[in-house]
Design an enzyme around this catalytic site. Structure first.
Site, PDB file in Angstrom:
ATOM      1  N   ARG A 120       0.607  -1.359  -0.305  1.00  0.00           N
ATOM      2  CA  ARG A 120      -0.382   0.086  -0.110  1.00  0.00           C
ATOM      3  C   ARG A 120       0.461   1.498  -0.120  1.00  0.00           C
ATOM      4  NH1 ARG A 120      -3.425  -2.923   4.368  1.00  0.00           N
ATOM      5  NH2 ARG A 120      -4.559  -3.963   2.444  1.00  0.00           N
ATOM      6  N   LYS A 142       2.317  11.325 -11.107  1.00  0.00           N
ATOM      7  CA  LYS A 142       1.565  10.430 -12.000  1.00  0.00           C
ATOM      8  C   LYS A 142       2.273   9.120 -12.423  1.00  0.00           C
ATOM      9  CE  LYS A 142      -1.958  13.406 -14.657  1.00  0.00           C
ATOM     10  NZ  LYS A 142      -2.255  13.788 -15.856  1.00  0.00           N
ATOM     11  N   GLU A 184       7.652  17.859 -25.814  1.00  0.00           N
ATOM     12  CA  GLU A 184       6.984  17.995 -23.980  1.00  0.00           C
ATOM     13  C   GLU A 184       6.913  18.809 -24.026  1.00  0.00           C
ATOM     14  OE1 GLU A 184       4.449  16.681 -23.012  1.00  0.00           O
ATOM     15  OE2 GLU A 184       4.235  14.303 -22.551  1.00  0.00           O
ATOM     16  N   LYS A 226       5.595  23.124 -14.662  1.00  0.00           N
ATOM     17  CA  LYS A 226       5.335  22.228 -13.769  1.00  0.00           C
ATOM     18  C   LYS A 226       4.883  22.308 -12.366  1.00  0.00           C
ATOM     19  CE  LYS A 226       3.991  17.128 -14.558  1.00  0.00           C
ATOM     20  NZ  LYS A 226       4.383  15.955 -15.133  1.00  0.00           N
ATOM     21  N   GLU A 236      -5.369  16.356 -11.410  1.00  0.00           N
ATOM     22  CA  GLU A 236      -5.882  16.604 -11.938  1.00  0.00           C
ATOM     23  C   GLU A 236      -7.549  16.811 -11.691  1.00  0.00           C
ATOM     24  OE1 GLU A 236      -4.279  15.632 -15.423  1.00  0.00           O
ATOM     25  OE2 GLU A 236      -5.683  14.808 -16.201  1.00  0.00           O
ATOM     26  N   ARG A 240      -4.790  20.854 -14.187  1.00  0.00           N
ATOM     27  CA  ARG A 240      -3.474  20.135 -14.362  1.00  0.00           C
ATOM     28  C   ARG A 240      -3.480  19.475 -15.636  1.00  0.00           C
ATOM     29  NH1 ARG A 240      -0.240  15.754 -10.906  1.00  0.00           N
ATOM     30  NH2 ARG A 240       1.193  15.319 -12.792  1.00  0.00           N
ATOM     31  N   ASN A 244      -1.714  18.187 -20.654  1.00  0.00           N
ATOM     32  CA  ASN A 244      -2.460  17.401 -21.851  1.00  0.00           C
ATOM     33  C   ASN A 244      -2.851  18.398 -22.525  1.00  0.00           C
ATOM     34  OD1 ASN A 244      -2.053  14.515 -20.074  1.00  0.00           O
ATOM     35  ND2 ASN A 244      -3.812  15.794 -18.784  1.00  0.00           N
ATOM     36  N   HIS A 247      -2.656  15.416 -25.715  1.00  0.00           N
ATOM     37  CA  HIS A 247      -2.619  14.477 -25.678  1.00  0.00           C
ATOM     38  C   HIS A 247      -3.596  13.631 -25.748  1.00  0.00           C
ATOM     39  CE1 HIS A 247       1.526  15.664 -23.354  1.00  0.00           C
ATOM     40  NE2 HIS A 247       1.558  14.714 -22.602  1.00  0.00           N
ATOM     41  N   HIS A 251      -2.834  10.271 -27.782  1.00  0.00           N
ATOM     42  CA  HIS A 251      -2.478   8.803 -26.774  1.00  0.00           C
ATOM     43  C   HIS A 251      -3.382   7.891 -28.194  1.00  0.00           C
ATOM     44  CE1 HIS A 251      -2.508   9.977 -22.655  1.00  0.00           C
ATOM     45  NE2 HIS A 251      -1.313  10.259 -23.268  1.00  0.00           N
ATOM     46  N   HIS A 264       6.402   8.466 -27.548  1.00  0.00           N
ATOM     47  CA  HIS A 264       5.079   9.547 -27.040  1.00  0.00           C
ATOM     48  C   HIS A 264       5.147  10.938 -27.011  1.00  0.00           C
ATOM     49  CE1 HIS A 264       2.473  10.998 -23.530  1.00  0.00           C
ATOM     50  NE2 HIS A 264       3.518  11.660 -23.784  1.00  0.00           N
TER      51      HIS A 264
HETATM   52  P1  NAD Z   1      10.915   5.969 -22.633  1.00  0.00           P
HETATM   53  O1  NAD Z   1      10.953   5.602 -20.913  1.00  0.00           O
HETATM   54  O2  NAD Z   1      10.492   5.093 -23.340  1.00  0.00           O
HETATM   55  O3  NAD Z   1      12.701   6.303 -22.428  1.00  0.00           O
HETATM   56  C1  NAD Z   1      13.288   6.313 -23.866  1.00  0.00           C
HETATM   57  C2  NAD Z   1      13.975   5.554 -24.854  1.00  0.00           C
HETATM   58  O4  NAD Z   1      15.227   5.848 -24.484  1.00  0.00           O
HETATM   59  C3  NAD Z   1      14.462   4.426 -24.306  1.00  0.00           C
HETATM   60  O5  NAD Z   1      14.905   3.190 -25.281  1.00  0.00           O
HETATM   61  C4  NAD Z   1      15.130   3.460 -23.069  1.00  0.00           C
HETATM   62  O6  NAD Z   1      16.043   2.841 -22.907  1.00  0.00           O
HETATM   63  C5  NAD Z   1      16.056   4.550 -23.257  1.00  0.00           C
HETATM   64  N1  NAD Z   1      17.010   5.450 -22.834  1.00  0.00           N
HETATM   65  C6  NAD Z   1      16.707   6.353 -21.717  1.00  0.00           C
HETATM   66  N2  NAD Z   1      17.702   6.972 -21.129  1.00  0.00           N
HETATM   67  C7  NAD Z   1      19.083   6.926 -21.907  1.00  0.00           C
HETATM   68  C8  NAD Z   1      20.012   7.998 -21.588  1.00  0.00           C
HETATM   69  N3  NAD Z   1      20.136   8.206 -21.177  1.00  0.00           N
HETATM   70  N4  NAD Z   1      20.971   7.199 -22.939  1.00  0.00           N
HETATM   71  C9  NAD Z   1      20.417   6.717 -23.372  1.00  0.00           C
HETATM   72  N5  NAD Z   1      19.265   6.367 -23.949  1.00  0.00           N
HETATM   73  C10 NAD Z   1      17.776   6.258 -23.134  1.00  0.00           C
HETATM   74  O7  NAD Z   1      10.317   7.325 -22.955  1.00  0.00           O
HETATM   75  P2  NAD Z   1      10.421   8.412 -22.395  1.00  0.00           P
HETATM   76  O8  NAD Z   1      10.177   9.274 -23.485  1.00  0.00           O
HETATM   77  O9  NAD Z   1      11.418   8.724 -21.206  1.00  0.00           O
HETATM   78  O10 NAD Z   1       9.281   8.314 -21.688  1.00  0.00           O
HETATM   79  C11 NAD Z   1       7.691   8.159 -22.635  1.00  0.00           C
HETATM   80  C12 NAD Z   1       6.406   7.724 -20.739  1.00  0.00           C
HETATM   81  O11 NAD Z   1       6.480   8.655 -20.070  1.00  0.00           O
HETATM   82  C13 NAD Z   1       5.834   7.277 -22.083  1.00  0.00           C
HETATM   83  O12 NAD Z   1       5.102   6.691 -21.442  1.00  0.00           O
HETATM   84  C14 NAD Z   1       4.669   8.481 -21.567  1.00  0.00           C
HETATM   85  O13 NAD Z   1       3.583   7.760 -21.203  1.00  0.00           O
HETATM   86  C15 NAD Z   1       4.988   9.019 -20.038  1.00  0.00           C
HETATM   87  N6  NAD Z   1       4.745  10.252 -19.634  1.00  0.00           N
HETATM   88  C16 NAD Z   1       4.263  10.450 -18.671  1.00  0.00           C
HETATM   89  C17 NAD Z   1       3.999  11.277 -17.808  1.00  0.00           C
HETATM   90  C18 NAD Z   1       3.723  11.612 -15.989  1.00  0.00           C
HETATM   91  O14 NAD Z   1       3.483  12.608 -15.882  1.00  0.00           O
HETATM   92  N7  NAD Z   1       3.909  10.398 -15.869  1.00  0.00           N
HETATM   93  C19 NAD Z   1       4.544  12.906 -18.190  1.00  0.00           C
HETATM   94  C20 NAD Z   1       4.663  12.398 -19.919  1.00  0.00           C
HETATM   95  C21 NAD Z   1       4.733  11.432 -20.238  1.00  0.00           C
HETATM   96  N1  GLY Z   2       1.869  14.895 -18.067  1.00  0.00           N
HETATM   97  C1  GLY Z   2       0.403  15.847 -17.378  1.00  0.00           C
HETATM   98  C2  GLY Z   2       0.768  16.010 -16.121  1.00  0.00           C
HETATM   99  O1  GLY Z   2       1.881  15.003 -15.770  1.00  0.00           O
HETATM  100  O2  GLY Z   2      -0.124  16.721 -15.505  1.00  0.00           O
END
Ligand code: NAD
Ligand code: GLY
Length: 363
Positions: A120, A142, A184, A226, A236, A240, A244, A247, A251, A264
């Site tokens: 939990r 998130k 982003e 942010k 949200e 917030r 998006n 998005h 999405h 993404h």
């Molecule tokens: P990712 O986590 O897939 O990383 C991108 C690629 O880069 C991967 O292949 C990874 O192995 C590689 N990588 C990471 N760091 C590296 C480094 N320093 N050197 C070399 N390679 C490296 O993608 P991302 O773009 O970081 O994240 C996308 C995800 O984030 C999506 O799933 C999206 O939905 C999510 N997201 C979440 C929020 C939130 O608020 N939680 C906000 C925006 C996006």
């Molecule tokens: N990436 C959108 C949020 O964190 O609300």
């Protein structure tokens, strides 16, 4: 080292931004640092950055364990969540165990969800290694996994104890991933700060060249925006949602193409052009704004058109996917629109107008 504070009462924390940060040295301010540390990462990042982090955490914790997930958006699943939870149970981890998410948004989102659900809730730390994760996903709590029917549909709001953005990690980031992160970054301009957008117009080449000072300025400004949004609307219930922007279309692109085909940030980039065009057709912004946004996205090397998801009725497929969105209410899709440059609003839009935009914005 720069720092940005997220103000959420007892869940408040800092985002630390620096180069070659010694993680063990920043932990004492968080009260973490005894017992067991579990680093969750993926196979790609492990090869590049795990030894340094594991050795730093070895100075602060009695025991350090590692979970290596397969790399890719297509692994942001129940399977990966289960891999982490099973490892924690197998190692006899208790409520004092600290999870460290070493990676991009995928590792961060799934690790955060594991931290939220194991016993939990156990403490976790974000060590974001992509630009996207440093400017967005590691901040704000998130956490989620994907479902074949919809992106990020299963998850929790759960805040980390600290976020450490080490700009040196970005040295190894491939250009396509850097560009996806810039998607982003650009988002923050139209929804909150057009003077930042204007500064980005003058700094895009330096950003693409990974200029360290420009990266530090970008990560700090995005985190400040942010932080302000999250501090006023953590779960949200209102504003917030402006984060998006792009998005809802984005999405749909990710799910419709199959997770991992479009990154993404790429999907969000094309989605922002579509949402801007929707705003223009709704009488909110003019064509000059849409052209300006499109031009900056193009200069970042990002797509400005969405893909065709269904050759027989593309708009119907987008609409079907977009209805499965956390902003939808009673089956009605609500879009983040630009009210005027620097200010966003959340509104439903008639399907006919959305169809028009999909028809002109996809190829
Ligand atoms: P990712 O986590 O897939 O990383 C991108 C690629 O880069 C991967 O292949 C990874 O192995 C590689 N990588 C990471 N760091 C590296 C480094 N320093 N050197 C070399 N390679 C490296 O993608 P991302 O773009 O970081 O994240 C996308 C995800 O984030 C999506 O799933 C999206 O939905 C999510 N997201 C979440 C929020 C939130 O608020 N939680 C906000 C925006 C996006
Ligand atoms: N990436 C959108 C949020 O964190 O609300």
């Amino acid at each position: 080292m720069r720092s940005v504070h997220i103000s959420l009462g007892s869940r408040s924390y800092d985002i630390l931004i620096g180069s070659a940060v010694a993680v063990d040295e920043v932990l004492p301010t968080t009260g973490l640092g005894r017992g067991v540390a579990v680093i969750v990462t993926n196979t790609t990042i492990a090869a590049l950055h795990l030894p340094r982090i594991r050795s730093a955490l070895g100075h602060a914790f009695a025991r350090v364990e590692v979970v290596e997930l397969p790399d890719g958006e297509e692994f942001k699943t129940w399977g990966s969540l289960n891999q982490i939870l099973t490892a924690l149970l197998g190692w006899g981890c208790d409520r004092n165990t600290v999870l460290f998410a070493l990676g991009g948004g995928v590792v961060g989102d799934v690790t955060g969800f594991a931290a939220a659900t194991y016993m939990r809730g156990i403490p976790f730390v974000q060590l974001p290694t992509t630009l996207l994760a440093q400017v967005d996903s590691s901040v704000g709590g998130k956490t989620a996994i994907n479902h074949p029917l919809g992106k990020n549909m299963i998850g929790a709001f759960y805040q980390p104890r600290v976020v450490v953005c080490d700009l040196a990690c970005l040295d190894t980031l491939p250009l396509r991933e850097l560009q996806a992160g810039i998607g982003e970054v650009i988002k923050y301009g139209p929804v909150a700060d057009m003077s930042f957008f204007q500064w980005l117009e003058g700094s895009m080449e330096a950003l693409l060249a990974k200029d360290r000072e420009v990266l530090a300025d970008v990560v700090q400004r995005c985190c400040e925006i942010k932080a302000a949004v999250v501090s006023s609307d953590e779960r949200e219930s209102g504003m917030r949602a402006i984060l998006n922007f792009g998005h809802t279309f984005g999405h749909a692109i990710e799910a419709g193409m199959g997770y991992g085909v479009w990154l993404h940030g790429e999907a969000v980039a094309a989605g922002m052009v579509m949402a801007a065009e929707l705003s223009r057709r709704g009488g909110l912004v003019d064509e000059v704004f849409v052209r300006r946004l499109t031009a900056l996205i193009q200069r970042a090397g990002l797509p400005t058109k969405g893909p065709i998801l269904d050759a027989s009725d593309n708009a119907a497929r987008y609409l079907e996917l977009m209805r499965i969105d956390k902003k939808s209410e009673g089956g009605e899709i609500r879009f983040v629109l630009i009210d005027s440059p620097g200010k966003a609003v959340l509104r439903p839009v008639p399907d006919a107008l959305v169809r028009e935009v999909i028809d002109v914005c996809c190829e």
